[in-house]
Structures are given as C-alpha cells and as structure tokens.
Design a protein around this motif. Structure first.
Motif, PDB file in Angstrom:
ATOM      1  N   SER A 107      40.449  40.775 -21.756  1.00 40.58           N
ATOM      2  CA  SER A 107      41.069  40.524 -20.457  1.00 40.58           C
ATOM      3  C   SER A 107      41.337  39.030 -20.318  1.00 40.58           C
ATOM      4  CB  SER A 107      40.148  40.990 -19.332  1.00 40.58           C
ATOM      5  OG  SER A 107      39.000  40.149 -19.249  1.00 40.58           O
ATOM      6  N   ILE A 108      42.129  38.668 -19.321  1.00 39.86           N
ATOM      7  CA  ILE A 108      42.428  37.253 -19.095  1.00 39.86           C
ATOM      8  C   ILE A 108      41.155  36.480 -18.755  1.00 39.86           C
ATOM      9  CG2 ILE A 108      43.063  37.720 -16.689  1.00 39.86           C
ATOM     10  CD1 ILE A 108      45.071  35.404 -16.893  1.00 39.86           C
ATOM     11  N   SER A 109      40.237  37.087 -17.993  1.00 34.80           N
ATOM     12  CA  SER A 109      38.997  36.397 -17.640  1.00 34.80           C
ATOM     13  C   SER A 109      38.131  36.160 -18.865  1.00 34.80           C
ATOM     14  CB  SER A 109      38.217  37.203 -16.598  1.00 34.80           C
ATOM     15  OG  SER A 109      38.885  37.218 -15.361  1.00 34.80           O
ATOM     16  N   GLN A 110      38.083  37.125 -19.766  1.00 34.34           N
ATOM     17  CA  GLN A 110      37.292  36.946 -20.980  1.00 34.34           C
ATOM     18  C   GLN A 110      37.819  35.784 -21.821  1.00 34.34           C
ATOM     19  OE1 GLN A 110      37.757  41.044 -22.329  1.00 34.34           O
ATOM     20  NE2 GLN A 110      35.547  41.414 -22.046  1.00 34.34           N
ATOM     21  N   LEU A 111      39.131  35.652 -21.884  1.00 36.61           N
ATOM     22  CA  LEU A 111      39.689  34.552 -22.673  1.00 36.61           C
ATOM     23  C   LEU A 111      39.444  33.202 -22.011  1.00 36.61           C
ATOM     24  CD1 LEU A 111      43.051  35.724 -24.255  1.00 36.61           C
ATOM     25  CD2 LEU A 111      40.729  35.918 -25.110  1.00 36.61           C
ATOM     26  N   GLY A 122      34.662  19.513 -16.789  1.00 35.25           N
ATOM     27  CA  GLY A 122      34.724  19.514 -15.329  1.00 35.25           C
ATOM     28  C   GLY A 122      35.724  20.474 -14.742  1.00 35.25           C
ATOM     29  N   PHE A 123      36.402  21.274 -15.571  1.00 39.12           N
ATOM     30  CA  PHE A 123      37.385  22.234 -15.077  1.00 39.12           C
ATOM     31  C   PHE A 123      36.694  23.506 -14.586  1.00 39.12           C
ATOM     32  CE2 PHE A 123      40.188  19.564 -17.570  1.00 39.12           C
ATOM     33  CZ  PHE A 123      41.337  19.542 -16.801  1.00 39.12           C
ATOM     34  N   THR A 124      37.234  24.056 -13.512  1.00 40.16           N
ATOM     35  CA  THR A 124      36.815  25.366 -13.023  1.00 40.16           C
ATOM     36  C   THR A 124      38.050  26.245 -12.922  1.00 40.16           C
ATOM     37  OG1 THR A 124      37.029  24.638 -10.711  1.00 40.16           O
ATOM     38  CG2 THR A 124      34.851  24.436 -11.743  1.00 40.16           C
ATOM     39  N   TRP A 125      37.848  27.558 -12.879  1.00 37.12           N
ATOM     40  CA  TRP A 125      38.996  28.456 -12.848  1.00 37.12           C
ATOM     41  C   TRP A 125      38.633  29.751 -12.118  1.00 37.12           C
ATOM     42  CZ3 TRP A 125      38.069  33.165 -15.013  1.00 37.12           C
ATOM     43  CH2 TRP A 125      37.029  33.242 -15.953  1.00 37.12           C
ATOM     44  N   PHE A 134      46.725  42.475 -14.615  1.00 35.26           N
ATOM     45  CA  PHE A 134      46.939  41.829 -15.902  1.00 35.26           C
ATOM     46  C   PHE A 134      46.650  42.846 -17.006  1.00 35.26           C
ATOM     47  CE2 PHE A 134      45.855  38.150 -13.229  1.00 35.26           C
ATOM     48  CZ  PHE A 134      46.866  37.265 -13.572  1.00 35.26           C
ATOM     49  N   SER A 135      47.528  42.901 -17.993  1.00 36.82           N
ATOM     50  CA  SER A 135      47.269  43.766 -19.137  1.00 36.82           C
ATOM     51  C   SER A 135      46.129  43.188 -19.967  1.00 36.82           C
ATOM     52  CB  SER A 135      48.521  43.873 -20.013  1.00 36.82           C
ATOM     53  OG  SER A 135      49.597  44.422 -19.305  1.00 36.82           O
ATOM     54  N   THR A 136      45.413  44.064 -20.682  1.00 37.45           N
ATOM     55  CA  THR A 136      44.534  43.567 -21.736  1.00 37.45           C
ATOM     56  C   THR A 136      45.392  43.402 -22.980  1.00 37.45           C
ATOM     57  OG1 THR A 136      43.920  45.829 -22.316  1.00 37.45           O
ATOM     58  CG2 THR A 136      42.453  44.646 -20.820  1.00 37.45           C
TER      59      THR A 136
END
Length: 338
Positions: A107-111, A122-125, A134-136
């Motif tokens: 998934s997009i979150s896993q990537l 220092g980046f957050t998302w 979103f497609s896998t």
C-alpha cells in the motif's frame, strides 16, 4: 508579509527589507515546483540582512521555509543586486537515502513508512482519505535511492497528489483534493495569454470492473459495467478494465469506475487571467471552450502569483488529465536545484 532571512547554521535571522517587490513571485505546480524568485539590492537599511543572503540560507515567507539554491550577483558601481531562487524545504528530502529494498504488493502507507524509516530528516507524512482509494501496487526492489526520488516514484505509482506544509507531507488521491468554485474561465474571453492542449486520444466512455473472488473463484458480485452519459456524444469507447480484489461491494466498485473513466477530453494548458481572482492551487473551476462545445470543471494544478503586487493577475495552469505530471526530479535538475 515580512520576508525573513536565516543563515544556514540557524544562528542569525533578520527581516530582509528593500526587496524588489515587482520581481517577487511565488510558483506552485502539482508534484513539481514550489519556489520563490526575487531580486534584492543592498542598501544602508538592509546591509546586515543582505549579508545573510547566501546559498543554503533559509527564506521564511508566508509560513513556509525555502532554501536558497540558485543565486547570482550583479554589481554596478557600489550597488550590488542578488537574484534569488528559493526551493521549498521539502526538496531537502534528496539529502536522505533509503538503502534497503522491498518486493511484493504494498500500500502507499507501507511504502512511505519504508522510505522514511527512523532516519526521517524531520519529515512527517499522512495519507488522507481511505487506503481503498489507492491501489496496491506490485513493487520490485523498491528502495536504494534518495527520499525525494522514492517519493516521486510513489506519487507516480499510486496516482497521488502531495501537499506540503514545511516538512509535513500529505498525500491525496489525485483529483480528490480542492473545492469547486463558480468563477468560470472562458477560453479567449476572460484570459489574456493562452496556451492550451485539448486531446481526445484517450477519451473513453465505458469501463468494466471486477472485484474480489472467493476460494472457489466466484466473484462476490457480478462484474460491473459503467457507461458514461458522454457515450451519447462520442459512442462506446472501452477503457481497460479494473481488477481489484479489495472490492466486495458492487456499489463501491461503481464509484471507482465513475472516478477512473476518462470520459472527458484531456485538457491542459496555461492562462494569464485578465482579472484579479481568489483562485487557489487545486481548485476546480468551470472551463468553457466553444469550438468543441466543452463546458466542464478543470483543476488548477499550478499558480504563479505576485504577493506584493495585488493588481497583478495570476498565471494559472489547468489540467483535468489523468496523465502523470512531469517528474519532480527532472524539473529540479533543469533548474539546477540538484
């Protein structure tokens, strides 16, 4: 709005006065560009701040931080002028590197979790809206590159729009962000400089969707066929089907088909408005083009504005196309940022 200059070490900070306000522009393009450009000449009043205007110094403007990546100096007698391009701080993602790779459907979150890991600079998302939108995607050896390149790969693979607030990144399904406004843009009527590309090559009017199958290879629901009302004008033109085993409810698949079907001509281009406007990046505006009887909403994917010239019209880039936008890396390389 004040323009603040801060040195690279973060130990000194000054208001930068006597900036040439006519040269000051801010440019934002979806997934591509977020930068400031301006000229500043040394004066008696700004000489302390002027010394801080160096490569890698920060410009703080309108709540966002930019890093000076391009600068040229011009001297005429005792007068020195610096021409500045400041890239938004999100471009410093290029300074992080993910050495590890992964393979398989993700998934997009896993990537995103894989990209930033623990050494995140220092980046957050966050991923906005449900993962279902979103497609896998099947990945092979994803990683082994800097954060910026990997995030761009994610944007392209998952058809996402990235919004930035300093070092916080928000990811939306492309086209899902922005509000509809009722201020139309009529081709050659309320525009000045116009450059548009209208393309019917990928115009389709029908699409089929296949959902999840059980252990006996039976579908949870019969394949859905969605035909756009535009078929009355253009005839039946079949788009590649969607096969997605996350869907077990027919109604959800139908919503997906309506969203995915490319049933309008692809329209992209730029205009210089003849009027002052409150149009913002990612707004959807009515676009009217009489030669092919086109009257549809189209999204603002780029804006150049002049914050210190309130009467200067916006330069606006519009697009309704589902094509992937130009690579962020190619754009930055062209500008000499990386």
């Amino acid at each position: 709005m004040d323009i603040i200059i801060r040195n690279y070490e973060g130990t000194r900070e000054e208001i930068l006065s006597d900036v040439d306000k006519g040269s000051f522009s801010r440019k934002i393009e979806e997934n591509q560009t977020y930068e400031l450009d301006f000229d500043v000449t040394q004066t008696e009043r700004n000489k302390i701040a002027f010394d801080l205007v160096q490569h890698e110094s920060s410009i703080l403007f309108d709540g966002q931080e930019f890093i000076i990546k391009q600068m040229s100096s011009n001297a005429s007698g005792s007068s020195v002028t610096k021409s500045i391009t400041g890239a938004h701080i999100y471009t410093t993602m290029q300074d992080g590197y993910q050495y590890n790779t992964l393979t398989g459907r993700r998934s997009i979150s896993q990537l995103l979790s894989h990209v930033f890991g623990s050494e995140n600079l220092g980046f957050t998302w966050e991923v906005i809206d449900s993962e279902e939108k979103f497609s896998t995607v099947e990945q092979e050896n994803f990683g082994g590159d800097n954060y910026l390149k990997l995030v761009q790969e994610i944007i392209e693979d998952y058809d996402a729009t990235m919004l930035v607030d300093n070092k916080h990144l928000s990811f939306y399904p492309r086209g899902d962000y922005g509000k509809k406004i009722n201020e139309p843009i009529r081709y050659k009527y309320n525009t000045d400089s116009v450059d548009f590309d209208i393309d019917t090559l990928n115009l389709k009017t029908q699409i089929r969707g296949f959902g999840k199958q059980d252990d006996d290879d039976n579908y949870f629901f019969d394949p859905i066929i969605y035909t756009s009302p535009e078929a009355e004008k253009w005839g039946i033109r079949i788009q590649d089907p969607i096969e997605d085993d996350r869907y077990t409810v027919a109604g959800n698949m139908k919503k997906r088909l309506k969203k995915e079907l490319n049933d309008k001509p692809d329209v992209s281009g730029s205009v210089s408005l003849k009027f002052n406007s409150d149009i913002n990046i990612f707004d959807w505006v009515p676009f009217i083009y009489e030669p092919i009887n086109l009257n549809t909403y189209i999204q603002v994917v780029g804006i150049t504005d002049y914050p210190f010239l309130p009467n200067e019209p916006l330069e606006v880039t519009l697009s309704n196309t589902k094509k992937t936008m130009t690579s962020i890396l190619a754009n930055l390389k062209k500008k000499g940022v990386i």
